[in-house]
Every structure is written in C-alpha cells, then in structure tokens.
Enzyme design. Structure first.
Site, short mmCIF file in Angstrom:
data_model
loop_
_atom_site.label_atom_id
_atom_site.label_comp_id
_atom_site.label_asym_id
_atom_site.label_seq_id
_atom_site.Cartn_x
_atom_site.Cartn_y
_atom_site.Cartn_z
N ASP A 166 0.75 -1.26 0.00
CA ASP A 166 0.00 0.00 0.00
C ASP A 166 0.79 1.31 0.00
O ASP A 166 0.55 2.18 -0.81
CB ASP A 166 -0.94 0.03 1.21
CG ASP A 166 -1.75 -1.25 1.38
OD1 ASP A 166 -1.43 -2.25 0.72
OD2 ASP A 166 -2.69 -1.24 2.17
N GLU A 403 2.02 -8.91 11.82
CA GLU A 403 1.80 -8.59 10.41
C GLU A 403 3.12 -8.23 9.72
O GLU A 403 3.38 -8.64 8.60
CB GLU A 403 0.80 -7.42 10.35
CG GLU A 403 0.22 -7.14 8.99
CD GLU A 403 -0.78 -5.98 9.04
OE1 GLU A 403 -0.99 -5.39 10.13
OE2 GLU A 403 -1.36 -5.66 7.98
#
Ligand code: 9WN
Length: 446
Positions: A166, A403
C-alpha cells in the site's frame, strides 16, 4: 509453534472464510486467501479449497477478482466497508456478495499448483483443478485485456491497494501529483488507528486521502473500464504484480497440461510478459526490476524488494538472478556487520527515508520473504533461500504471528519488534508452509 499457527487460522475462521486478522481485517482479502490456502493445504485440504471457492464467488463478470469480498461484520470495523465502494448493481459486479472494485496480485495459478502437489487424494485434487482452471483463465484474461493498454504484456495497477504494498515508496512520485488541497475528497472516517501505535506504523492521513480520492473516481465512473482507463492518474506497471502474474501463467501452463486443456493463451501472455519485464523494467545498472509510471511515461526507480521478486518466475537469466542475489546479500538489504538486517527489508536501507517501523516502507513481511525464498530455490541459490527462511522462523518464533517486523537485528534484547496486527493469518499460514512445504511437496511428487 505449528499448533499455534493452526490455532491462528482456526481463530480467524468465521465458518465461510479466514479473515486476515481477528478485527483489523474482518472480511476476505484476495491474495491473503491464496497464502492462507497454502498453509491450510498442509492439514485441511477441504478448507483450503473452500477458501478459494469462496473468494472466487466474488469474481466479476469481466473476470476481475476483487481485493475484498465482504462478509458480515456487525461491528463495521473496516474502512472502506461494503457501502463505500458502491459496486452493487454496476455492470460487472456479482450479485451474491458485495465486493470492492479493485484487484490484488494474481497468486492463484501457483497456489493451485502447489495445492495439487501437496494433495494426498489426487482424484479429488484433479476435480478442483478442473473447477478453478476457467476462473483463473478469466482473471488473467481480464488483466491482459483491460490493464495492458500498450499490449506489451505488462499489466498496470490503478490504486496502491492493488499491488498489496500500500504505502511503498514506489508510489510516492505518482501520488505527489495528487494535491490533496486541490482535490475533492469525500468525507470518511478511518478505522485502522484503534491501536495507539498504529499512527506510527500505518499509512498517513495524506496517503488515505489519496486512496479515498481514487476509490471515489472509480465509483463515479461506475467501474466502467474504458472510463477509468482514460481518467485514472495512477497507472503503474509494478514488477511484483507482473512477476506474480508470470509465475501464475507458468503454473497454469503446467496445470493445463495435466488437464489436457488449451494452454495457448497462457503461453502467449507469458512470453510477452517475460520479454517486456526484461526490455522495459530491468535496470542493468542496479540489478533490480523497476516500476513504470504509464501516466508520466517514465521509469520509477524501485529500490524496494518488489524489484527483486521477479526471481520467482522464469523472467531473469541466470546472470540477472545473480545480480538480484548480490543485491539481497548486499549492504542495502542484508545490511553490514555493524548494522545487520533480517532478510529482507521491504525498502533499501541505503535510502534516507527508510522507516523500519512503517508498513511497506522498511519492515520485513512474511509473504514477500516467502516469494523471494521460492525464487532463490528456483535458481538453486539455496544458502540465501535458507537464510530467508530461518530469518522468518526466528522472527515469528521470537515475536509471534505479527503482520510485519522491524528488520534490525541489533535492537536491544526484549524490544518488541512485531508490528501491525497480531494473529495475522498469512504469517501463520506461511510459517506452516516454510516448515512443511518443500518436504511434503517432494514426498507427494515421489
Ligand atoms: C488494504 C489484508 C491486507 C493485505 C495488504 C495489506 C493490508 C489493506 C489495509 O492488509 O492492506 O487492502 O487496510 O491496509 O497492505 O497487502 O492484503 O491483510
């Protein structure tokens, strides 16, 4: 640890699909589902198949596979949620589920082939190959038809969420052209900043304004491909996305041969992709693949690990693969003796704006490491492949299934270096694949 990894996938399962994380990501995501299926395939093939089957129920009539298939989330914990996209009732959107209107890296060719190889019951596995073959064909067909305007075999992404990386620095110059003071941006409220540390780790407000602006542009154009293509200010040929497409093409050629299906499209598509990756994106000076900005018609120098990942496919020659290897082992990714890194930071540590804690701007992610590992094995670069695998295992065993991770090896003992959400599904799934993968594939092939 294997049991703990399975427990993460169990806890994130809602009876229909596996959420990427317990609350930060409460719906089904596209490439996450692929990585999750790889982990599941080692202990529950039925659920691995169901995972992909559910995702593909969200496939659009034109072949586009959305980056999110929305599930029920009574707590409404994610922005942008199902209503924001306004995909419902548009020409190609499915009717069974509400989905987003953009895609993510097409990992499904190689995921499917790996699942087949891991399967103990080959008759059942063959049936699943048959079921998925036309769906994946239609996805690749969409990409080559609507995302490759120059017909050069390089497909473009039209939103930073599409390549899955992203807020990678690769998008900075293109996003900087979108002046948030001048743009009309619909009002919205982020939901990803609940955790107090999240502001330091997640994309900035300005990033989000631009993400939202682009989604608004797509919905205003009612997801009409031609209208979006002619107005979108963000059209980038990303080496990671195209390398994944190429490896999936190769895998579909192999699957097509097993099934006796027509493989000619995949062969033609792939020849062109491989050719253009090397003609247009390869950077001979730095030994890395660049991204290309189609709007400004210029190369975006790419010192991120996305530029190294084309080693997963039959794209680089051995000579090019060796340049990639020296980059991975060099001071910009592996670091130096005084300042060693876990392989492989997402951004070159030689770049001044590297941020070791911020999302895709420095930290180690398990999925991009897994891809590099597969690529290095392909070129028999087993020593570095093994280092990447051991680094992943060490990070996961030390900190848990986070993550993303701080790549610095010399942080004081006890420093918390796992960031983002905990209990992250693909970190758990790929841990399982790292531990079980190669050995199990070999056993079933033999
Ligand atoms: C936007 C689900 C997804 C991953 C992406 C990762 C992150 C979403 C977000 O989470 O993106 O799609 O809200 O930040 O960047 O790769 O698929 O795990």
């Amino acid at each position: 640890m294997l049991d703990a990894a399975k427990a993460v996938l169990e806890a994130n399962y809602n009876g229909l699909f596996t959420k990427p994380a317990p609350s930060l990501y409460p719906h089904q995501w596209n490439w996450d589902a692929g990585f999750i299926a790889l982990g599941l395939a080692h202990f529950d093939m039925e659920r691995a198949e169901a995972e992909l089957r559910h995702l593909f129920k969200g496939q659009w009539k034109n072949g586009m596979l959305p980056h999110i298939v929305f599930g029920d989330d009574p707590e409404d914990r994610y922005f942008p949620g199902p209503n924001f996209w306004e995909t419902e009732g548009t020409e190609n959107a499915p009717t069974e589920f509400i989905t987003s209107g953009i895609t993510q890296p097409p990992v499904f060719g190689f995921v499917l082939l790996k699942m087949y190889r891991a399967a103990k019951d080959k008759t059942r596995a063959l049936e699943f190959l048959k079921e998925m073959f036309p769906k994946i064909h239609s996805l690749h067909d969409y990409l080559y038809k609507f995302r490759d305007p120059n017909e050069e075999g390089l497909v473009y992404v039209r939103h930073p969420w599409e390549p899955g990386t992203d807020n990678s620095p690769t998008w900075d110059t293109v996003l900087a052209r979108l002046d948030t003071n001048q743009l009309e941006i619909p009002s919205y409220q982020r939901k990803d900043l609940q955790n107090p540390k999240a502001t330091a780790h997640r994309p900035t407000q300005e990033d989000y304004d631009r993400y939202v602006y682009l989604v608004d542009l797509f919905r205003k154009n009612k997801y009409d491909e031609a209208a979006i293509d002619s107005t979108c200010p963000f059209k980038i040929q990303d080496p990671l996305f195209n390398a994944i497409l190429s490896w999936s093409n190769e895998s579909m050629i192999e699957i097509g041969k097993i099934l006796g299906e027509d493989i000619s499209d995949f062969v033609l598509w792939n020849e062109l992709t491989v050719h253009s990756m090397n003609e247009k994106l390869w950077d001979e000076e730095y030994g890395i693949y660049n991204a290309y900005d189609l709007v400004a018609d210029q190369v975006i120098p790419c010192e991120t690990n996305s530029g190294l990942i084309p080693i997963i496919a039959d794209i680089p020659t051995l000579e090019q693969a060796e340049r990639i290897l020296s980059n991975i082992e060099g001071e910009f990714f592996r670091g130096t003796e005084e300042n060693p890194m876990y392989l492989c930071p997402t951004y070159s540590i030689g770049c001044e704006d590297i941020n070791f804690e911020k999302y895709w701007r420095g930290p180690v992610w398990i999925n991009t490491n897994w891809l590099l590992y597969q690529g290095l094995l392909r070129f028999n670069m087993t020593q570095t492949a093994e280092k990447i695998k051991q680094d992943c295992i060490e990070l996961l065993e030390k900190h848990g299934f986070y993550e993303y991770f701080d790549p610095r090896k010399n942080l004081p003992e006890g420093t918390k270096a796992g960031y983002g959400t905990h209990q992250f599904s693909w970190s758990a799934a790929l841990y399982i694949d790292f531990i079980k993968g190669e050995q199990e594939y070999k056993e079933t092939v033999e």
